[in-house]
Design an enzyme around this catalytic site. Structure first.
Site, PDB file in Angstrom:
ATOM      1  N   LYS B  96     -18.993   4.460   3.270  1.00  0.00           N
ATOM      2  CA  LYS B  96     -18.994   5.861   3.419  1.00  0.00           C
ATOM      3  C   LYS B  96     -19.454   6.795   2.264  1.00  0.00           C
ATOM      4  CE  LYS B  96     -15.603   5.296   7.078  1.00  0.00           C
ATOM      5  NZ  LYS B  96     -16.243   5.737   8.397  1.00  0.00           N
ATOM      6  N   GLY B 168      -8.079   6.914  12.349  1.00  0.00           N
ATOM      7  CA  GLY B 168      -6.925   6.883  11.943  1.00  0.00           C
ATOM      8  C   GLY B 168      -5.714   7.114  12.595  1.00  0.00           C
ATOM      9  N   ARG B 180     -17.689  11.197  26.313  1.00  0.00           N
ATOM     10  CA  ARG B 180     -18.150  11.594  27.759  1.00  0.00           C
ATOM     11  C   ARG B 180     -18.934  13.056  27.615  1.00  0.00           C
ATOM     12  NH1 ARG B 180     -16.051   9.876  32.241  1.00  0.00           N
ATOM     13  NH2 ARG B 180     -14.272   8.612  32.383  1.00  0.00           N
ATOM     14  N   SER B 251      -8.787   1.674  11.333  1.00  0.00           N
ATOM     15  CA  SER B 251      -7.535   1.232  11.054  1.00  0.00           C
ATOM     16  C   SER B 251      -6.994   0.241  12.135  1.00  0.00           C
ATOM     17  CB  SER B 251      -6.524   2.370  11.098  1.00  0.00           C
ATOM     18  OG  SER B 251      -7.241   3.402  10.351  1.00  0.00           O
TER      19      SER B 251
END
EC number: 4.3.3.6
Lengths: 195, 309
Positions: B96, B168, B180, B251
């Protein structure tokens, strides 16, 4: 056999692109994930993807032996990239526990062309494919280190074998399914029709 | 077997190789479809992820749950840590960068990571501009909460999109909302005639050409994964049934009681997402899931999905 039915192994990978390419080449294409779905297929494609994931899922879901039996039955099978790895009798730089189906008497080196930053596309002349070179898309691609006597080398790039055929089993290091040029799939569909 | 070596330098290449093309970048994401990409913070975790059948790992310093807990500025990981993870596994490694921090992205490219996630989970470095992703050989994945955001990222060069969710939290509600939203807006475009597409592009604040392409394809021109809050095999299967082509799990794995088992279970449920028997089977005896956070109790400032625009 006018319209052959060809399965695309759908455990993981670029399944949709192969389904589209096969349909364009006049085959009835469908995804397969379970042993019984192999039963009435005339041919099978093993797509690109992550070969370690594909291998693991094939073992866990009881597909490994049925797939080996399918390849052994003489029905045509085509593998691209991870699919080529799956069709190798012997694999280098795989995981220690990585299972392949075998089918082509060759040693394949996984990720041989390097990581993603080394991934590339280039024109590749391929035997049996008329109308000029195909655009080879090589993504963390494997190459063929060596082949047995029964294996026909169909294409090389940069001094490395990247397309092979042994009997009814075909494999390419690159991904014709990503190009919109479906000549290699048409070649495979012809193999299925002729089998 | 009787072997003939095939490697000969005598064969000249048929054409000059081109790296970093859109096809090579987007094509890489196509290879990840149907798979699970797992957040890992150590080489050991990366190995557990690879053993479980992950298609790639995301190398980061702290998983989002810990970034939430610790607070402070979250940045690109230590290059040593990324090197260690690249060394430890043979599957693709992602990492990242902060939003708009193109130097972190340059560093990640130089380390040889296979994909860069310009991620809202890290603290943004630029509140106006995202990085110019066309300038890189390494492909980028970016988060999006709606179609306009996804198309703006693609216009900047993103080769893969993930719905953002709320990283997280272990709560899938935001992932569902964003996926959606994206799928719904694509469906709406499908119903537009050519006259309406110009106004749609303006409304989406996205380039007309991309809007037109989505209207014709009925999907994004790049692979769409889901991220942010997936904690169980059923969560992963839910996102797949809603139209995600694969999932990122942050996580949810390494903050659970039995990471190896849970990771393998999520991989299986992602492949057989439409078979409740398989999802049921892999969901048995997984131990504790991560505790999770109710997203409606999260203060605005702690909502990562609001970062990026």
């Amino acid at each position: 056999m006018s319209t052959p039915t060809i399965g695309v192994l759908a455990l993981q990978g670029d399944v949709r692109e192969h389904l589209t390419a096969l349909a364009t080449a006049d085959a009835l294409a469908r995804p397969v994930r379970r042993p019984e779905e192999l039963d009435d297929l005339d041919g099978l494609v093993i797509p690109g993807g992550e070969s370690t994931t594909m291998s693991k899922l094939a073992v866990v879901f009881g597909m490994l032996e049925p797939l080996r039996a399918f390849v052994g039955s003489g029905k045509p099978v085509y593998g691209t990239c991870a699919g080529m790895i799956m069709l190798a009798d012997k694999l280098l730089d795989g995981r220690a526990d990585q299972e392949t189906l075998g089918g082509i008497d060759m040693i394949v080196r996984r990720n041989a062309f390097g990581r993603q930053n080394e991934s590339f596309e280039a024109a590749v002349e391929m035997a049996g494919i008329g109308g000029g070179a195909v655009q080879g898309v090589f993504i963390r691609a494997p190459w063929v280190e060596s082949t047995g006597a029964a294996v026909e080398v169909l294409a090389s790039y940069g001094g490395h074998t990247v397309a092979v055929r042994q009997g009814n089993v075909l494999a390419t290091s690159f991904h014709p399914e990503l190009t919109g040029d479906h000549r290699v799939h048409a070649y495979f569909v012809d193999m299925v029709r002729g089998a | 077997m009787s072997s003939t070596p095939n490697a000969t330098s005598a064969t000249a290449p048929a054409g000059n190789p081109e790296t970093g093309t859109a096809r090579v970048k987007r094509g890489m994401a196509e290879q990840l479809k149907g798979g699970v990409i797992m957040d890992v913070v150590t080489p050991e975790e990366a190995k557990i992820a690879e053993d479980a059948g992950a298609v790639a790992v995301m190398a980061l310093e702290r998983v989002p749950a810990d970034i939430r807990k610790d607070g402070g500025v979250a940045r690109m990981s230590d290059p040593d840590m990324i090197d260690g993870i690249i060394e430890a596994v043979s599957i693709p490694v992602m990492a990242k960068s902060r939003i708009g921090h193109f130097v972190e992205a340059q560093v990640l490219q130089s380390l040889g990571v296979d994909y860069i996630d310009e991620s809202e989970v890290l603290t943004p470095a630029d509140e106006v501009n995202h990085s110019d992703k066309w300038a890189f050989t390494t492909p980028f994945v970016c988060g999006a909460t709606n179609l306009g955001e996804a198309l703006r990222r693609i216009a900047e060069g993103a080769a893969m999109i993930r719905s953002k969710g709320e990283a997280g939290t272990g709560n899938v509600v935001e992932a569902v909302r964003h996926l959606r939203q994206i799928k719904g807006e694509i469906a709406k475009l499908r119903g537009c005639d050519n006259n309406e597409l110009f106004a749609a592009a303006k409304e989406l604040r996205a380039p007309y050409e991309l809007v037109k392409e989505v209207a014709e394809l009925g999907k994004l021109p790049v692979v769409l994964f889901s991220a942010g809050g997936v904690a169980t095999p059923a969560d992963a299967a839910l996102m797949r049934q809603l139209g995600a082509e694969g999932v990122f799990v942050g996580s949810g794995i390494f903050k659970s009681g039995d990471p190896a088992k849970r990771a393998a279970a999520i991989v299986k449920a992602t492949t057989f997402y439409d078979d409740p028997k398989v999802v049921a089977d892999v969901s048995r005896n997984l131990g504790e899931a991560m505790v999770g956070i109710n997203c409606d109790t999260l203060p605005e400032a702690e909502r990562y999905a609001n970062r990026g625009w």
